[in-house]
Design an enzyme around this catalytic site. Structure first.
Site, PDB file in Angstrom:
ATOM      1  N   TYR A   1      -4.679   4.400   0.584  1.00 51.42           N
ATOM      2  CA  TYR A   1      -5.836   3.526   0.136  1.00 51.42           C
ATOM      3  C   TYR A   1      -5.751   2.870  -1.221  1.00 51.42           C
ATOM      4  O   TYR A   1      -6.337   2.829  -2.050  1.00 51.42           O
ATOM      5  CB  TYR A   1      -7.260   4.113   0.057  1.00 51.42           C
ATOM      6  CG  TYR A   1      -7.452   5.245   1.405  1.00 51.42           C
ATOM      7  CD1 TYR A   1      -7.173   4.791   2.714  1.00 51.42           C
ATOM      8  CD2 TYR A   1      -7.546   6.459   0.896  1.00 51.42           C
ATOM      9  CE1 TYR A   1      -7.200   5.862   3.373  1.00 51.42           C
ATOM     10  CE2 TYR A   1      -7.634   7.306   1.796  1.00 51.42           C
ATOM     11  CZ  TYR A   1      -7.516   6.986   3.438  1.00 51.42           C
ATOM     12  OH  TYR A   1      -7.477   7.962   4.396  1.00 51.42           O
ATOM     13  N   HIS A   2      -4.529   2.251  -1.596  1.00 51.54           N
ATOM     14  CA  HIS A   2      -3.966   1.574  -2.787  1.00 51.54           C
ATOM     15  C   HIS A   2      -3.677   0.144  -2.434  1.00 51.54           C
ATOM     16  O   HIS A   2      -2.412  -0.255  -2.631  1.00 51.54           O
ATOM     17  CB  HIS A   2      -2.879   2.167  -3.253  1.00 51.54           C
ATOM     18  CG  HIS A   2      -3.100   3.649  -3.777  1.00 51.54           C
ATOM     19  ND1 HIS A   2      -2.254   4.906  -4.012  1.00 51.54           N
ATOM     20  CD2 HIS A   2      -4.208   4.404  -3.943  1.00 51.54           C
ATOM     21  CE1 HIS A   2      -2.682   5.842  -4.498  1.00 51.54           C
ATOM     22  NE2 HIS A   2      -4.107   5.614  -4.413  1.00 51.54           N
ATOM     23  N   ALA A   3      -4.441  -0.547  -1.567  1.00 49.29           N
ATOM     24  CA  ALA A   3      -4.227  -1.850  -1.270  1.00 49.29           C
ATOM     25  C   ALA A   3      -4.105  -2.764  -2.411  1.00 49.29           C
ATOM     26  O   ALA A   3      -4.752  -2.690  -3.478  1.00 49.29           O
ATOM     27  CB  ALA A   3      -5.410  -2.312  -0.402  1.00 49.29           C
TER      28      ALA A   3
ATOM     29  N   ASP B   1       0.902  -1.190  -0.036  1.00 57.14           N
ATOM     30  CA  ASP B   1      -0.047   0.006  -0.208  1.00 57.14           C
ATOM     31  C   ASP B   1       0.812   1.152  -0.114  1.00 57.14           C
ATOM     32  O   ASP B   1       2.019   1.060   0.366  1.00 57.14           O
ATOM     33  CB  ASP B   1      -1.013  -0.017   1.304  1.00 57.14           C
ATOM     34  CG  ASP B   1      -1.856   0.904   1.200  1.00 57.14           C
ATOM     35  OD1 ASP B   1      -2.244   1.750   0.230  1.00 57.14           O
ATOM     36  OD2 ASP B   1      -2.834   1.110   2.313  1.00 57.14           O
TER      37      ASP B   1
END
Length: 529
Positions: free
Chosen positions: A469-471, A293
């Site tokens: 929020y870049h899982a 992330d």
């Protein structure tokens, strides 16, 4: 439907693409299963409405990480969309693909067909670019990509300051080069969010061969031996339901949901599964590992002029004006994405000749995402290192699908990641020290100019930094799925979402997930023709 050719688990970004593309063939029956409701909440469709959805009980999974060792043991929020459109219905709308080198690196790892030139046709096919088509952009795709509804004085000053600081002006972060400062484009059309549900699913909803089932909590993938044959879920009444997949099950539950469902279905590390009382169908210890992330650290400034969104919300009359302007013209602050302006920049410690830091400039300020706006004129500049070394995991902790999995990003657990986050904060200060922006800056509110040393800035990052929020990467190609996105060791099962990324791209992830969905649809149709 109790049976279909394809069952898609997850109505998020990739799931909506797959449902729409596969159902284009009227002889193919497609069942799309989504845990959340339909995307009827009005705040979904107002771009700035993402602030109302950040902690929404019904539309957001509201995941939290385990205590992060590199973040002073804090739990870090991991919001994910629980609604048709998935996170594309609650995200910050930025349209950023990443860098050519990111995808070429995927290909060099042995994932044939996933280089930049391989993916560019899918980016272009998906895109409805406001500016028209060119070698890098498509204009006829379903996903609307637009410029901001209007410029802003503060954004103009920030971009000019970036140029003064030695960075190039760039009006297209998804064109020939990503590097430079400018305005962001977003997935918006005429002032309305263009989620994957709006772009792909809405035009397909009346097809008789497509069924969309919402409120369906998937419990597991049904397996006969080592072949996926269907899906079991619980509906809104608590009743167990099943459906049979005659061709394939496609898992598109995201980088947090997909590895959890794989493990609940008996696909993962055998020892871990035995500890949960789950029968091991296929042993693969890589399931749920390699999670990545992006980390962002926010710097808040007090403004000298009342021209921020904070000021709009502090005045009842200005607030009414903002709402009226949006209703009448679809312009103004309510059309702003999570990055109004910003840039992709090379720090002093960059390892190669490409940007290693993303900056995001927004015309409002809060102490942290989801909090109330500050009661003063304020704006925010965030720094986000683009290629973290840190890797974590996502794992089921219970055989009960309703229990959230254990999530760990391992932010700031390598020396390189520590150095890059400090370098990013110094880039922000370098830009904000320029004459173009100086007339608008009263003071640095947080962390404050007294926080000057590398050690102090790193401590601030550990104490206040959070996910952007870049899982991604938790069912990575080459480790869990092959280059055709088939789950290795299992027939009739694929994964298509951010979890299959071998490494997180250099930028926001939604555009890449849409392209993954487009490419997956082509591969599935070709393989089963």
């Amino acid at each position: 439907m109790t049976e279909a050719d394809y069952i898609i688990i997850g109505g998020g970004s990739a799931g909506c693409v797959l449902a729409a593309r596969l159902s284009e063939d009227p002889s193919i029956r497609v069942l799309l299963i989504e845990a959340g409701p339909r995307d009827t909440n009005p705040w979904i469709h107002v771009p700035l409405g993402y602030g109302k959805l950040f902690n929404h009980e019904r539309l957001n999974w509201r995941f939290q990480s385990e205590p992060e060792p590199g973040m002073n043991g804090r739990r870090v929020n991991q919001p994910r969309g629980r609604v048709l459109g998935g996170s594309s219905s609650i995200n910050g709308l930025l349209y950023v693909r990443g860098q050519r080198e990111d995808f070429d690196a995927w290909s060099r790892l042995g994932n044939r067909g996933w280089g930049y030139e391989d993916l560019l046709p899918y980016f272009r096919r998906a895109e409805g670019q406001q500016r028209g088509a060119d070698p890098w952009h498509g204009a006829d795709g379903p996903l609307a990509v637009s410029d901001p509804s209007e410029p802003h004085t503060l954004c103009d000053a920030f971009i000019e300051a970036g140029v003064e600081a030695g960075y190039a002006r760039n009006d297209d972060f998804n064109g020939e080069t990503q590097e430079g400062v400018g305005y962001y484009q977003s997935t918006m059309k005429r002032g309305r969010r263009c989620s994957a549900a709006v772009a792909y699913l809405k035009p397909a909803r009346n097809r008789r061969n497509l069924q969309v089932t919402t409120g369906a909590m998937v419990r597991r993938i049904l397996l006969e031996g080592k072949r996926a044959t269907g899906v079991e879920w619980t509906d809104e009444s608590g009743t167990s339901q099943r459906a049979t997949a005659w061709r394939e099950v496609i898992l598109s539950a995201g980088a947090i949901g997909s590895p959890q469902i794989l493990e609940l279905s008996g696909i993962g590390d055998g020892e871990r599964l035995r500890g949960l009382g789950i029968e091991t169908i296929h042993h693969n210890p890589e399931v749920g590992e390699n999670f990545q992330d992006h980390l962002q650290v926010r710097t808040v400034y007090k403004a000298t002029r009342p021209i921020t969104f904070n000021d709009d919300m502090l005045s009842p009359f200005r607030t009414m004006g903002v709402g009226l302007r949006y209703a009448l013209s679809r312009k103004g602050p309510l059309t702003v994405s999570a990055g109004y302006a910003g840039g992709f920049l090379r720090s002093d410690i960059a390892r190669d000749e490409r940007p290693d830091i993303q900056c995001l400039f927004i015309t409002f300020s809060t102490t942290k995402m989801g909090d109330k706006l500050h009661a003063f004129s304020g704006f925010t500049v965030s720094a986000c290192p683009l290629r973290p070394e840190s890797r974590g995991h996502v794992h089921a902790v219970s055989p009960d699908a309703t229990v959230s999995p254990a999530i760990l990003a391992n932010f700031l657990t390598t020396e390189r990641d520590e150095a890059e986050v400090v370098a990013g904060m110094r880039i922000v200060r370098k830009i904000m020290a320029q004459s173009a922006i100086a007339p608008f800056v009263k003071e640095e509110h947080i962390p404050g100019s007294d926080m000057a040393s590398d050690e102090q800035l790193l401590a601030y990052a550990r104490e206040t930094g959070g996910s952007i929020y870049h899982a991604s990467c938790s069912a990575a190609m080459g480790k869990v799925v092959d280059a055709s996105l088939r789950v290795m060791g299992i027939e009739g099962l694929r994964v298509a979402d951010a979890s299959i990324m071998p490494a997180v791209p250099s930028g926001n992830t939604n555009a890449a997930v849409i392209a993954i969905g487009e490419k997956a649809a082509d591969m599935i149709r070709e393989d089963n023709r």
